[in-house]
Design an enzyme around this catalytic site. Structure first.
Site, PDB file in Angstrom:
ATOM      1  N   HIS A  40      10.761  -0.934   6.400  1.00  0.00           N
ATOM      2  CA  HIS A  40       9.713  -0.127   6.218  1.00  0.00           C
ATOM      3  C   HIS A  40       8.221  -0.623   6.763  1.00  0.00           C
ATOM      4  O   HIS A  40       7.567  -0.032   7.525  1.00  0.00           O
ATOM      5  CB  HIS A  40       9.188   0.463   4.868  1.00  0.00           C
ATOM      6  CG  HIS A  40       8.378   1.521   4.582  1.00  0.00           C
ATOM      7  ND1 HIS A  40       7.033   1.135   4.287  1.00  0.00           N
ATOM      8  CD2 HIS A  40       8.332   2.722   4.666  1.00  0.00           C
ATOM      9  CE1 HIS A  40       6.233   2.308   4.303  1.00  0.00           C
ATOM     10  NE2 HIS A  40       7.011   3.029   4.623  1.00  0.00           N
ATOM     11  N   HIS A  41       8.118  -2.037   6.393  1.00  0.00           N
ATOM     12  CA  HIS A  41       6.970  -2.719   6.890  1.00  0.00           C
ATOM     13  C   HIS A  41       7.377  -4.145   6.691  1.00  0.00           C
ATOM     14  O   HIS A  41       7.853  -4.579   5.534  1.00  0.00           O
ATOM     15  CB  HIS A  41       5.589  -2.399   6.330  1.00  0.00           C
ATOM     16  CG  HIS A  41       5.201  -2.904   5.039  1.00  0.00           C
ATOM     17  ND1 HIS A  41       5.433  -2.396   3.862  1.00  0.00           N
ATOM     18  CD2 HIS A  41       4.710  -4.123   4.847  1.00  0.00           C
ATOM     19  CE1 HIS A  41       4.680  -2.694   3.031  1.00  0.00           C
ATOM     20  NE2 HIS A  41       4.478  -4.027   3.617  1.00  0.00           N
ATOM     21  N   GLN A 103       7.264 -11.458   4.528  1.00  0.00           N
ATOM     22  CA  GLN A 103       7.249 -10.486   3.607  1.00  0.00           C
ATOM     23  C   GLN A 103       7.752  -9.210   4.088  1.00  0.00           C
ATOM     24  O   GLN A 103       7.265  -8.704   5.023  1.00  0.00           O
ATOM     25  CB  GLN A 103       6.318 -10.190   2.631  1.00  0.00           C
ATOM     26  CG  GLN A 103       6.659  -9.199   1.605  1.00  0.00           C
ATOM     27  CD  GLN A 103       5.483  -8.595   0.714  1.00  0.00           C
ATOM     28  OE1 GLN A 103       4.493  -7.933   1.299  1.00  0.00           O
ATOM     29  NE2 GLN A 103       5.199  -8.972  -0.430  1.00  0.00           N
ATOM     30  N   HIS A 175      -5.099  -0.283   2.935  1.00  0.00           N
ATOM     31  CA  HIS A 175      -4.067  -0.340   1.882  1.00  0.00           C
ATOM     32  C   HIS A 175      -4.418   0.473   0.601  1.00  0.00           C
ATOM     33  O   HIS A 175      -5.654  -0.019   0.035  1.00  0.00           O
ATOM     34  CB  HIS A 175      -3.610  -1.814   1.499  1.00  0.00           C
ATOM     35  CG  HIS A 175      -2.701  -1.974   0.416  1.00  0.00           C
ATOM     36  ND1 HIS A 175      -1.270  -1.569   0.811  1.00  0.00           N
ATOM     37  CD2 HIS A 175      -2.762  -2.397  -0.761  1.00  0.00           C
ATOM     38  CE1 HIS A 175      -0.578  -1.817  -0.459  1.00  0.00           C
ATOM     39  NE2 HIS A 175      -1.477  -2.039  -1.302  1.00  0.00           N
ATOM     40  N   HIS A 177      -2.294   2.699  -2.737  1.00  0.00           N
ATOM     41  CA  HIS A 177      -0.797   3.215  -3.196  1.00  0.00           C
ATOM     42  C   HIS A 177      -0.780   4.811  -2.775  1.00  0.00           C
ATOM     43  O   HIS A 177      -1.374   5.305  -1.843  1.00  0.00           O
ATOM     44  CB  HIS A 177      -0.384   2.778  -4.468  1.00  0.00           C
ATOM     45  CG  HIS A 177      -0.413   1.352  -4.660  1.00  0.00           C
ATOM     46  ND1 HIS A 177      -0.366   0.668  -5.763  1.00  0.00           N
ATOM     47  CD2 HIS A 177      -0.536   0.401  -3.611  1.00  0.00           C
ATOM     48  CE1 HIS A 177      -0.302  -0.766  -5.809  1.00  0.00           C
ATOM     49  NE2 HIS A 177      -0.553  -0.881  -4.150  1.00  0.00           N
ATOM     50  N   MET A 247      -4.555   0.726  -5.168  1.00  0.00           N
ATOM     51  CA  MET A 247      -5.350  -0.579  -4.784  1.00  0.00           C
ATOM     52  C   MET A 247      -6.278  -0.025  -3.858  1.00  0.00           C
ATOM     53  O   MET A 247      -6.020   1.216  -3.184  1.00  0.00           O
ATOM     54  CB  MET A 247      -4.583  -1.757  -4.168  1.00  0.00           C
ATOM     55  CG  MET A 247      -3.646  -2.329  -4.891  1.00  0.00           C
ATOM     56  SD  MET A 247      -2.758  -3.448  -4.143  1.00  0.00           S
ATOM     57  CE  MET A 247      -1.741  -4.492  -5.493  1.00  0.00           C
TER      58      MET A 247
HETATM   59  C1  IYT Z   1      -5.455  -5.966  -6.304  1.00  0.00           C
HETATM   60  C2  IYT Z   1      -5.522  -5.743  -4.958  1.00  0.00           C
HETATM   61  O1  IYT Z   1      -6.213  -4.998  -4.308  1.00  0.00           O
HETATM   62  N1  IYT Z   1      -4.546  -6.787  -4.106  1.00  0.00           N
HETATM   63  C3  IYT Z   1      -4.197  -6.396  -2.653  1.00  0.00           C
HETATM   64  C4  IYT Z   1      -5.326  -7.356  -1.834  1.00  0.00           C
HETATM   65  C5  IYT Z   1      -5.059  -8.600  -2.102  1.00  0.00           C
HETATM   66  C6  IYT Z   1      -4.462  -9.273  -1.047  1.00  0.00           C
HETATM   67  C7  IYT Z   1      -4.215 -10.800  -1.024  1.00  0.00           C
HETATM   68  C8  IYT Z   1      -5.449  -9.455  -3.038  1.00  0.00           C
HETATM   69  C9  IYT Z   1      -5.281 -10.806  -3.120  1.00  0.00           C
HETATM   70  C10 IYT Z   1      -4.600 -11.400  -2.035  1.00  0.00           C
HETATM   71  O2  IYT Z   1      -4.428 -12.660  -1.998  1.00  0.00           O
HETATM   72  I1  IYT Z   1      -3.077 -11.510   0.539  1.00  0.00           I
HETATM   73  I2  IYT Z   1      -5.937 -11.896  -4.889  1.00  0.00           I
HETATM   74  C11 IYT Z   1      -2.750  -6.433  -2.257  1.00  0.00           C
HETATM   75  O3  IYT Z   1      -2.046  -6.973  -2.855  1.00  0.00           O
HETATM   76  N2  IYT Z   1      -2.661  -5.856  -1.154  1.00  0.00           N
HETATM   77  C12 IYT Z   1      -1.322  -5.557  -0.642  1.00  0.00           C
HETATM   78  C13 IYT Z   1      -0.503  -6.971  -0.264  1.00  0.00           C
HETATM   79  O4  IYT Z   1       0.066  -7.668  -1.354  1.00  0.00           O
HETATM   80  C14 IYT Z   1      -1.045  -7.848   0.696  1.00  0.00           C
HETATM   81  C15 IYT Z   1      -1.338  -5.166   0.704  1.00  0.00           C
HETATM   82  O5  IYT Z   1      -0.297  -4.572   1.403  1.00  0.00           O
HETATM   83  O6  IYT Z   1      -2.405  -5.002   1.234  1.00  0.00           O
HETATM   84 CU    CU Z   2       6.524  -0.636   3.477  1.00  0.00          CU
HETATM   85 CU    CU Z   3      -1.157  -2.637  -3.290  1.00  0.00          CU
END
Ligand code: IYT
Ligand code: CU
Ligand code: CU
Length: 289
Positions: A40-41, A103, A175, A177, A247
């Site tokens: 998917h990605h 990932q 990004h 959900h 998010m």
């Molecule tokens: C709470 C949230 O918004 N988490 C996001 C952004 C994020 C990315 C990273 C936060 C932190 C990081 O170290 I890299 I602290 C989040 O988890 N985004 C997801 C991925 O897991 C990267 C995304 O697909 O953008």
């Molecule tokens: Cu995906």
């Molecule tokens: Cu997310």
């Protein structure tokens, strides 16, 4: 991936690679090896401490235990963005990056009914030659958004004053959900709002090119708005890690003069309501998908 066979749909698997050298080096190109039928990605992160030392592992909870940064994204049906010539991500040395972590989000497990082994991945081209321009990521994210059930339009506003050396955004990724309708990022200079990028988070979450290149200078404000809908929910939705949480993220990929480069920056400040009174109306219009 070292030949994996996911058994459930929507599995997130990670694999880490230690950099082949200790010294400073530069990532200058990425070549994806991925199949739309299974993947998917996929995202490639750089960090100092991967979440596991296993051959590969389930990493729904995140790729690293320290601060990780996205360097590359591949998503089904989206054209991958290239680094401009002379631009590299600094890794090794004192960059804070000793490992790459890949990932992969596998979609429908039916694609693995035949039990085949998958080797999705990305070839990373690295050079020890100093690059004149350094790539980096500026992440704007919300920590305090609450989306009440049934609410048609809920805004999540983020803004920070930019204080680092001049940067040149060339790609961006949004990004959220399921509830995200559109994410928009702007530069505010002397009260004037200029669009950096606007995209639906329901489209493939790749890095898209910045349509009209601009520069961000110290003193400018970087302002982001995510538009959410609470329709279809029966209780409050908060920021969190599961797919029923939300998010609000905007990743800006930029380059900067190597002499004074700063590679990773984060903005988590809630935007001032007064400032956002002047946001262009386009930020409030869902992108049709
Ligand atoms: C709470 C949230 O918004 N988490 C996001 C952004 C994020 C990315 C990273 C936060 C932190 C990081 O170290 I890299 I602290 C989040 O988890 N985004 C997801 C991925 O897991 C990267 C995304 O697909 O953008
Ligand atoms: Cu995906
Ligand atoms: Cu997310």
């Amino acid at each position: 991936m070292p030949g994996v066979t996911p058994t459930e749909s929507d599995t997130y698997l990670c694999k880490s690679y230690r950099l082949p050298l200790e010294d400073e080096a530069y990532v200058v190109d990425f070549r994806p090896h991925a199949n739309m039928d299974t993947t998917h990605h996929m995202l490639l992160f750089g960090c100092n401490s991967p979440a596991s030392t296993d051959d590969y592992w389930d990493c729904g909870a995140g790729p690293c235990t320290d601060k990780s940064s996205i360097m590359y994204a591949w998503a089904r049906n989206a054209p991958p963005t290239k680094l401009p010539k002379g631009v590299g991500f600094k890794v090794g040395g004192n960059s804070g990056i000793k490992y790459f972590v890949l990932q992969v989000h596998y979609g429908d497990a039916k694609a693995f009914q035949d039990n085949h082994k998958d080797c999705t991945g990305v070839t990373v081209q690295i050079t020890p030659d100093r690059q004149p321009l350094i790539a980096g990521i500026y992440l704007s994210m919300s920590m305090d958004t609450v989306i009440p059930p049934g609410e048609k339009a809920v805004y999540s506003d983020i803004a920070c004053v930019y204080e680092k050396p001049t940067m040149h955004p060339f790609a961006y990724r949004v990004h959220t959900h399921q509830l995200g309708q559109v994410v928009s990022g702007f530069r505010i200079r002397n009260g004037k709002w200029t669009l950096i990028g606007r995209q639906s988070p329901q489209l493939p979450q790749a890095f898209y090119p910045v349509e009209e290149p601009l520069e961000i200078r110290p003193g400018d404000i970087i302002a982001t708005r995510c538009l959410f809908t609470g329709q279809g929910r029966t209780s409050n939705t908060y920021i969190g890690g599961t797919s029923s949480d939300e998010m609000c993220n905007l990743y800006i990929m930029y380059y900067m003069d190597a002499a004074r480069a700063s590679s990773y920056m984060t903005c988590v400040r809630t935007g001032d309501a007064k400032l956002f009174q002047d946001i262009p109306a386009i930020a409030n219009i869902p992108v049709p998908v």
